[in-house]
Scaffold this motif. Structure first.
Motif: not given
Length: 100
Positions: A83-91, A97-98, A30-36
């Motif tokens: 539980a909170k952040y893994a579903p974000v990555l899966k989506k 879905v970002y 998620l950190i890498a995603y925000t940077g990209r």
């Protein structure tokens, strides 16, 4: 001097390893995603400042969790983070879905 650490331990050391590595992987991705995404937005002819600000705020949220060593001393806390952040990555990777 030995510190007294309140740890909720999983059943086996492998479970502990799996939890720490999974937590790290989820947060680092998620950190890498925000940077990209920030770089991509900044390179646009007309960058969306609201999106840049939102990405920066999300980065700060995730980075604060990642840098807090207390989060990695308790199995339940790591499970909550996953539980909170893994579903974000899966989506992100399965449904495109970002979060921002």
């Amino acid at each position: 001097m030995k510190k007294n650490v309140n740890r909720t331990r999983p059943k086996t050391p492998l479970d502990w390893y799996t939890l720490t590595e999974t937590t790290n992987s989820v947060l680092n991705e998620l950190i890498a995603y925000t940077g990209r995404e920030r770089i991509a937005e900044l390179q646009k002819e007309t960058p969306d400042q609201n999106r840049i600000d939102a990405l920066w705020a999300y980065f700060k949220e995730i980075n604060a969790i990642n840098r807090n060593v207390e989060n990695f001393k308790d199995a339940r806390r790591m499970e909550e983070i996953i539980a909170k952040y893994a579903p974000v990555l899966k989506k992100m990777y399965t449904e495109n879905v970002y979060p921002i």
